[in-house]
Design an enzyme around this catalytic site. Structure first.
Site, PDB file in Angstrom:
ATOM      1  N   ASN A 105      19.981 -12.744 -22.762  1.00 28.47           N
ATOM      2  CA  ASN A 105      20.899 -11.854 -21.916  1.00 28.47           C
ATOM      3  C   ASN A 105      20.111 -11.269 -20.771  1.00 28.47           C
ATOM      4  OD1 ASN A 105      23.404  -9.436 -23.589  1.00 28.47           O
ATOM      5  ND2 ASN A 105      23.440 -10.994 -21.863  1.00 28.47           N
TER       6      ASN A 105
ATOM      7  N   CYS B  21      25.846  -1.867 -23.549  1.00 27.11           N
ATOM      8  CA  CYS B  21      25.353  -3.042 -23.706  1.00 27.11           C
ATOM      9  C   CYS B  21      24.123  -2.996 -24.544  1.00 27.11           C
ATOM     10  CB  CYS B  21      24.877  -3.712 -22.289  1.00 27.11           C
ATOM     11  SG  CYS B  21      24.120  -5.207 -22.257  1.00 27.11           S
ATOM     12  N   GLY B  22      24.220  -3.732 -25.861  1.00 29.81           N
ATOM     13  CA  GLY B  22      22.930  -3.274 -26.674  1.00 29.81           C
ATOM     14  C   GLY B  22      21.944  -4.113 -26.185  1.00 29.81           C
ATOM     15  N   ASN B  23      21.907  -5.344 -25.829  1.00 28.84           N
ATOM     16  CA  ASN B  23      20.495  -6.020 -25.242  1.00 28.84           C
ATOM     17  C   ASN B  23      20.239  -5.435 -24.046  1.00 28.84           C
ATOM     18  OD1 ASN B  23      20.454  -7.953 -27.155  1.00 28.84           O
ATOM     19  ND2 ASN B  23      21.855  -9.312 -26.298  1.00 28.84           N
TER      20      ASN B  23
ATOM     21  N   ASN C  10      35.608  -8.519 -25.161  1.00 26.42           N
ATOM     22  CA  ASN C  10      34.677  -9.535 -25.462  1.00 26.42           C
ATOM     23  C   ASN C  10      35.096 -10.391 -26.538  1.00 26.42           C
ATOM     24  OD1 ASN C  10      32.338  -8.631 -23.636  1.00 26.42           O
ATOM     25  ND2 ASN C  10      32.656  -6.728 -24.822  1.00 26.42           N
TER      26      ASN C  10
ATOM     27  N   GLU D 161      31.891 -13.009 -22.620  1.00 24.44           N
ATOM     28  CA  GLU D 161      31.886 -11.567 -22.169  1.00 24.44           C
ATOM     29  C   GLU D 161      32.626 -11.267 -20.799  1.00 24.44           C
ATOM     30  OE1 GLU D 161      28.425  -9.113 -22.035  1.00 24.44           O
ATOM     31  OE2 GLU D 161      27.098 -10.679 -23.007  1.00 24.44           O
ATOM     32  N   ARG D 162      33.394 -10.375 -21.258  1.00 24.86           N
ATOM     33  CA  ARG D 162      34.283  -9.869 -20.033  1.00 24.86           C
ATOM     34  C   ARG D 162      33.166  -9.367 -19.040  1.00 24.86           C
ATOM     35  NH1 ARG D 162      36.725  -3.879 -21.469  1.00 24.86           N
ATOM     36  NH2 ARG D 162      34.891  -2.806 -21.945  1.00 24.86           N
TER      37      ARG D 162
ATOM     38  N   CYS E  72      24.705 -11.372 -26.849  1.00 21.99           N
ATOM     39  CA  CYS E  72      25.366 -10.090 -26.625  1.00 21.99           C
ATOM     40  C   CYS E  72      25.007  -8.983 -27.863  1.00 21.99           C
ATOM     41  CB  CYS E  72      26.932 -10.333 -26.633  1.00 21.99           C
ATOM     42  SG  CYS E  72      28.123  -8.700 -26.420  1.00 21.99           S
ATOM     43  N   GLY E  73      24.355  -8.047 -27.461  1.00 25.18           N
ATOM     44  CA  GLY E  73      23.887  -7.084 -28.533  1.00 25.18           C
ATOM     45  C   GLY E  73      24.934  -6.473 -29.196  1.00 25.18           C
ATOM     46  N   THR E  74      25.942  -5.643 -28.492  1.00 29.14           N
ATOM     47  CA  THR E  74      27.038  -5.258 -29.205  1.00 29.14           C
ATOM     48  C   THR E  74      28.018  -6.396 -30.068  1.00 29.14           C
ATOM     49  OG1 THR E  74      28.197  -5.327 -27.028  1.00 29.14           O
ATOM     50  CG2 THR E  74      27.171  -3.112 -27.611  1.00 29.14           C
TER      51      THR E  74
END
Length: 264
Positions: A13, A74-76, A176, A194-195, A204-206
């Site tokens: 990411n 955004c987690g990452n 997403n 991912e949107r 994607c982290g989340t």
């Protein structure tokens, strides 16, 4: 405008990062952000982040999607900007930052050259807020996520199937979309549409967090899930207390790729 930028990636990411502690980039427009993230005419990234000062936190994270639109958590990205702040010596190896969904803690658990392992806290998730849609699930882990379990995620048509769900009228503002395959009792493999990027991303982290929590609901007793994304491996830690997931953490690699300058 002359921009000094930094490129980081977390499990594939990738992000453009800007040091905005002097408010140098407050005037960036949606069009300019989309240009910087464009892989053919700009730097290329899944998103762009501003590292801002904040009086009560080590820093504030402002995140934009690749199309220039504002985003939620955004987690990452949170892991990468924590490594970025530490590389700039703006923070130590642990601390707190503010994102669009509220405060988060971070810890750099290891660091060697340009590669850091970063663990950040994620928001609690109430089981009562998880929506069951047939055999699928919808929940919010800082960003909205649709979870569908499949037998073989490598054969999944992520772009076309993800696009249909992402634009389903049931999801105001879109969602997403994650396709998830069980590997063993504490490991899953994931692919995500991912949107804002409007395509599949390498991680994607989340989304990994959302998928891990849903997966754990059918595996009582586990408190960590290994998540295999196309760009690398992540680990999601959590506690399940009554009807609530608490102490949720996302851990994985964050790598500085390069830095440079661009004029827009």
């Amino acid at each position: 405008m002359d921009i000094q930028f930094y490129k980081y990636q977390g499990a594939g990411n990738d992000f453009v990062l800007l040091d905005n502690r002097q408010s140098s980039f407050d005037s960036l427009t949606t069009k300019q952000i989309a240009h910087l993230c464009n892989r053919k005419t700009g730097i290329g990234a899944d998103g762009l982040m501003l590292l801002n000062r904040h009086p009560e936190y080590d820093f504030e994270m402002i995140y934009f999607n690749a199309d220039g639109s504002g985003a939620t958590m955004c987690g990452n990205g949170g892991r990468c900007i924590s490594a970025f702040a530490n590389d700039l010596k703006a923070t130590g190896k642990s601390g707190r930052f503010l994102a669009s969904d509220g405060p988060h803690s971070f810890e750099i658990t290891s660091k060697e050259n340009n590669l850091s392992t970063v663990k950040i806290s994620m928001k609690n998730v109430d089981l009562s807020g998880i929506e069951h849609i047939g055999n699928d699930f919808f929940l919010h882990t800082g960003s909205p996520h649709y979870i569908r379990f499949v037998e073989n995620v490598e054969k999944q048509d992520v772009f076309n199937d993800g696009w249909k769900i992402r634009y389903d009228a049931r999801f105001k503002g879109g969602t997403n979309v994650n396709f998830v395959q069980k590997i063993n009792e504490n490991t899953i493999k994931i692919r995500t549409y991912e949107r804002g990027v409007e395509n599949e991303t390498l991680a994607c982290g989340t989304g990994a967090t959302a998928a891990a929590l849903i997966f754990s609901m059918g595996n009582n007793g586990i408190e960590a899930v290994n998540v295999q994304a196309r760009g690398g491996d992540l680990t999601v830690f959590f506690k399940k207390e009554n009807n609530l997931f608490t102490n949720v953490f996302l851990q994985g690699p964050a790598t500085k790729v390069f830095e440079g300058g661009i004029k827009i």
